[in-house]
Design a protein around this motif. Structure first.
Motif, mmCIF file in Angstrom:
data_model
loop_
_atom_site.group_PDB
_atom_site.id
_atom_site.type_symbol
_atom_site.label_atom_id
_atom_site.label_comp_id
_atom_site.label_asym_id
_atom_site.label_seq_id
_atom_site.Cartn_x
_atom_site.Cartn_y
_atom_site.Cartn_z
ATOM 1 N N VAL A 106 0.864 -1.168 0.000
ATOM 2 C CA VAL A 106 0.000 0.000 0.000
ATOM 3 C C VAL A 106 0.905 1.224 0.000
ATOM 4 O O VAL A 106 1.662 1.442 0.954
ATOM 5 C CB VAL A 106 -0.949 0.026 1.212
ATOM 6 C CG1 VAL A 106 -1.812 1.290 1.179
ATOM 7 C CG2 VAL A 106 -1.836 -1.219 1.231
ATOM 8 N N GLU B 224 -1.414 -1.097 -4.094
ATOM 9 C CA GLU B 224 -2.548 -0.183 -3.977
ATOM 10 C C GLU B 224 -1.986 1.228 -3.803
ATOM 11 O O GLU B 224 -1.281 1.495 -2.828
ATOM 12 C CB GLU B 224 -3.405 -0.567 -2.767
ATOM 13 C CG GLU B 224 -4.580 0.374 -2.519
ATOM 14 C CD GLU B 224 -5.319 0.065 -1.221
ATOM 15 O OE1 GLU B 224 -6.229 0.843 -0.873
ATOM 16 O OE2 GLU B 224 -4.975 -0.930 -0.552
ATOM 17 N N ARG C 76 -6.073 5.878 -12.444
ATOM 18 C CA ARG C 76 -6.197 4.496 -11.948
ATOM 19 C C ARG C 76 -7.328 3.766 -12.656
ATOM 20 O O ARG C 76 -7.226 2.574 -12.953
ATOM 21 C CB ARG C 76 -6.490 4.497 -10.440
ATOM 22 C CG ARG C 76 -5.304 4.602 -9.540
ATOM 23 C CD ARG C 76 -5.646 4.222 -8.101
ATOM 24 N NE ARG C 76 -6.933 4.711 -7.645
ATOM 25 C CZ ARG C 76 -7.104 5.529 -6.603
ATOM 26 N NH1 ARG C 76 -6.060 5.971 -5.909
ATOM 27 N NH2 ARG C 76 -8.309 5.902 -6.247
#
Length: 203
Positions: free
Chosen positions: A4, A34, A98
């Motif tokens: 992350v 992520e 994204r």
């Protein structure tokens, strides 16, 4: 396990970490990443850049530690001092990018920062995202449409909540997350080799 990566597109230290982050992603293609936008310049912190008097000294330190360069167009923005950094707009833009290519989010985050820190482009301007999309071979019209959609605003707000929920209070922060367990791999500055050593310990 996944990584992350919490960054802010208007954070100079995040820009300095971008090459290391790209290298980490390259070395570990099987590890999902992520990418989460932070909210460094929101609310009362959306003020002309001249009010952040430490910017040039901080940038010099970032260049010294990481080797990144700050472009002439960006330097002109700093010298003028009137530009307002808006992390909400940047987070909406990151959400739109994204949506177009989630598997390339690390690369697109770096491209977003280069647009500002090298080319001096506003991350509130749809034309900036059109340029990034075209350079990345994405559907530029689709990215601009996504940027303007309610979904991008919702995604930006979700990113800010996500950053808060996992306890990130500084950018960049890189975490290794496995279920309910998380370990900090980098905060502020780290090399790809340093992150690799920490990954080896927890892997």
């Amino acid at each position: 396990m996944k990584l992350v990566y919490v960054f802010d597109a208007y954070c100079g230290w995040s820009y300095g970490f971008a090459p290391a982050m790209s290298e980490i992603a390259r070395r570990h293609p099987a590890l999902p990443v992520e990418v989460v936008s932070g909210g460094l310049f929101t609310g009362a912190r959306r003020v002309p850049i001249r009010e952040f008097g430490y910017v040039q000294d901080s940038n010099a330190k970032i260049s010294e530690l990481t080797g990144v360069r700050f472009g002439a167009a960006y330097q002109r923005l700093i010298a003028d001092g009137s530009f307002v950094m808006d992390s909400g707009a940047a987070a909406r833009g990151m959400a739109a990018l994204r949506t177009a290519a989630a598997d390339r989010a690390v690369h697109l985050a770096a491209a977003l920062q280069e647009a500002f820190y090298v080319d001096g482009l506003s991350l509130s301007d749809p034309a900036t995202y059109r340029k990034i999309a075209e350079s990345a071979g994405l559907d530029a019209d689709g990215v601009v449409a996504a940027l303007r959609s309610p979904a991008a605003q919702a995604a930006a707000e979700a990113d800010f909540r996500r950053s808060h929920e996992i306890g990130v209070d500084g950018y960049p922060t890189l975490l290794a997350v496995d279920g309910d367990r998380g370990a900090v791999l980098a905060r502020g500055h780290a090399t790809a080799d340093q992150v690799d050593r920490l990954l080896a310990r927890i892997g």
